[in-house]
Design a protein around this motif. Structure first.
Motif, PDB file in Angstrom:
ATOM      1  N   ARG A  11       0.833  -1.222   0.000  1.00 46.55           N
ATOM      2  CA  ARG A  11       0.000   0.000   0.000  1.00 46.55           C
ATOM      3  C   ARG A  11       0.864   1.267   0.000  1.00 46.55           C
ATOM      4  N   TYR A  12       2.092   1.149   0.504  1.00 44.91           N
ATOM      5  CA  TYR A  12       2.979   2.322   0.516  1.00 44.91           C
ATOM      6  C   TYR A  12       3.398   2.724  -0.902  1.00 44.91           C
ATOM      7  N   PHE A  13       3.362   1.751  -1.834  1.00 44.10           N
ATOM      8  CA  PHE A  13       3.789   2.053  -3.197  1.00 44.10           C
ATOM      9  C   PHE A  13       2.793   2.927  -3.952  1.00 44.10           C
ATOM     10  N   GLU A  14       1.572   3.028  -3.408  1.00 49.23           N
ATOM     11  CA  GLU A  14       0.570   3.885  -4.062  1.00 49.23           C
ATOM     12  C   GLU A  14       0.951   5.356  -3.961  1.00 49.23           C
ATOM     13  N   THR A  15       1.749   5.680  -2.972  1.00 51.01           N
ATOM     14  CA  THR A  15       2.042   7.102  -2.743  1.00 51.01           C
ATOM     15  C   THR A  15       3.524   7.445  -2.950  1.00 51.01           C
ATOM     16  N   ILE A  16       4.225   6.604  -3.715  1.00 50.80           N
ATOM     17  CA  ILE A  16       5.681   6.890  -3.834  1.00 50.80           C
ATOM     18  C   ILE A  16       5.983   8.174  -4.595  1.00 50.80           C
ATOM     19  N   ARG A  35      12.130  -4.294   4.368  1.00 55.69           N
ATOM     20  CA  ARG A  35      11.393  -5.577   4.337  1.00 55.69           C
ATOM     21  C   ARG A  35      11.847  -6.389   3.118  1.00 55.69           C
ATOM     22  N   GLU A  36      11.988  -7.676   3.309  1.00 56.09           N
ATOM     23  CA  GLU A  36      12.444  -8.570   2.235  1.00 56.09           C
ATOM     24  C   GLU A  36      11.470  -8.542   1.060  1.00 56.09           C
ATOM     25  N   GLU A  37      10.169  -8.426   1.363  1.00 57.62           N
ATOM     26  CA  GLU A  37       9.181  -8.443   0.276  1.00 57.62           C
ATOM     27  C   GLU A  37       9.305  -7.206  -0.626  1.00 57.62           C
ATOM     28  N   THR A  38       9.772  -6.091  -0.045  1.00 56.57           N
ATOM     29  CA  THR A  38       9.972  -4.887  -0.859  1.00 56.57           C
ATOM     30  C   THR A  38      11.068  -5.137  -1.899  1.00 56.57           C
ATOM     31  N   ALA A  39      12.186  -5.695  -1.430  1.00 58.58           N
ATOM     32  CA  ALA A  39      13.287  -5.988  -2.357  1.00 58.58           C
ATOM     33  C   ALA A  39      12.805  -6.955  -3.434  1.00 58.58           C
ATOM     34  N   GLY A  40      11.990  -7.934  -3.039  1.00 57.80           N
ATOM     35  CA  GLY A  40      11.461  -8.908  -4.001  1.00 57.80           C
ATOM     36  C   GLY A  40      10.587  -8.245  -5.055  1.00 57.80           C
ATOM     37  N   MET A  41       9.740  -7.315  -4.614  1.00 55.44           N
ATOM     38  CA  MET A  41       8.858  -6.632  -5.566  1.00 55.44           C
ATOM     39  C   MET A  41       9.652  -5.749  -6.519  1.00 55.44           C
ATOM     40  N   VAL A  42      10.678  -5.095  -5.989  1.00 56.74           N
ATOM     41  CA  VAL A  42      11.500  -4.222  -6.842  1.00 56.74           C
ATOM     42  C   VAL A  42      12.221  -5.070  -7.894  1.00 56.74           C
ATOM     43  N   ARG A  43      12.747  -6.225  -7.465  1.00 51.52           N
ATOM     44  CA  ARG A  43      13.442  -7.104  -8.430  1.00 51.52           C
ATOM     45  C   ARG A  43      12.472  -7.587  -9.501  1.00 51.52           C
TER      46      ARG A  43
END
Lengths: 118, 193
Positions: free
Chosen positions: B102-107, B119-127
């Motif tokens: 949800r934080y990516f909606e406001t980047i 968070r590990e999931e953030t790095a995963g999503m970016v990759r």
């Protein structure tokens, strides 16, 4: 909500989107070393700061006599101010007169000290 | 390269000798970066803390006394103090719980919290988002944001013009943003199921 394209401007735009993309990409990077560019830029800015600091605040090395005189002058100025306030209260002077007397005493002490150290 | 400056250089360090400082900072930056990265897996924060530590050292160099130890130990003490300050700063901050997408909606509006970046999931999503981009778009994003290259350097590296780099970067940022948004939305759908 603003669209992504609203916030994309120049190369070094510094917008929140630009900053966030930079932070996100670094997070996904496997490198455990800072980039060469970051290192060089930090070294240059730190050395610039080092030189500016030297120019802005030249080291003042005072000898023991100057230090002693400085402390003595401070103590004397504080005592004189206290004495002047006490005297003016005892003599029931008004506030303006007290300020004038205290300021004069401090000014005279500082002038005397300045002349002495010159 | 050894950690420590030669003892004969300690006095030069205390005096603010530029050559000694250049050598010292160059040796310390990777070590400080590693130290901060071990505390928080966040490269942007590590860069920020390295920068803060180096400037604290430059500004406070008057407090360094060669008789009390090496410049390396002195700077390490400054770095540890900055870690303590960061820990204290974080203690008063609410930590993001649950889905980070949800934080990516406001980047494009506000900075992402450090805790989200770690968070590990953030790095995963970016990759994942990067892997969906065209190779040229991925290359330009990495050159600018990870290597920190100027547009002229990227142009030279890619054998193109500076103007083309600006235009490619513009498109790459939009694609990355859209891809991230798409992945975030998929993530939310998965969590609802």
């Amino acid at each position: 909500m603003k669209r992504a394209t609203d916030n994309i401007v120049g190369y070094d735009s510094g917008t929140p989107l630009d900053e966030n993309i930079s932070r996100l990409l670094k997070t996904a990077s496997d490198s455990t070393q800072p980039s060469r560019r970051f290192t060089e830029s930090l070294i240059d800015s730190a050395l610039l700061e080092l030189n500016e600091k030297d120019k802005a605040y030249p080291a003042v090395r005072s000898n023991w006599l100057e230090k002693t005189m400085g402390w003595a002058a401070m103590v004397a100025a504080a005592c004189s101010a206290g004495l002047a306030v006490a005297a003016s209260m005892l003599l029931k002077m008004n506030f303006v007169a007290q300020v004038v007397i205290v300021s004069t005493v401090i000014f005279n002490w500082l002038t005397y000290l300045g002349e002495y150290l010159r | 390269m050894p950690d420590e400056l030669d003892q004969q250089d300690w006095a030069g360090f205390a005096r603010g000798d530029a050559d000694v400082w250049r050598e010292f900072i160059e040796r310390q930056i990777p070590r400080l970066y590693g130290l901060f990265l071990r505390s928080w897996p966040n490269r942007s924060l590590a860069e920020e803390l390295v920068q803060r530590t180096v400037f604290d050292a430059v500004r406070g160099r008057g407090s360094y006394d060669p008789a009390r130890g090496s410049p390396h130990d002195w700077m390490l003490a400054i770095a540890r103090n900055n870690i303590r300050l960061e820990v204290r700063k974080r203690a008063g901050r609410p930590s993001p719980n649950g889905d980070v997408s949800r934080y990516f909606e406001t980047i494009d509006i506000r900075p992402l919290p450090d805790e989200v970046l770690e968070r590990e999931e953030t790095a995963g999503m970016v990759r994942s988002a990067l892997s969906q981009l065209e190779s040229k778009e991925r290359a330009v994003l990495e050159a600018k944001y990870i290597e920190g290259l100027a547009a002229a350097d990227i142009a030279q590296q890619m054998g193109t013009t500076e103007k083309a780099v600006h235009s490619l970067l513009y498109r790459a940022r939009i694609s990355f943003r859209r891809e991230l948004e798409r992945l975030a939305s998929l993530n939310r759908k998965d969590q609802r199921l």
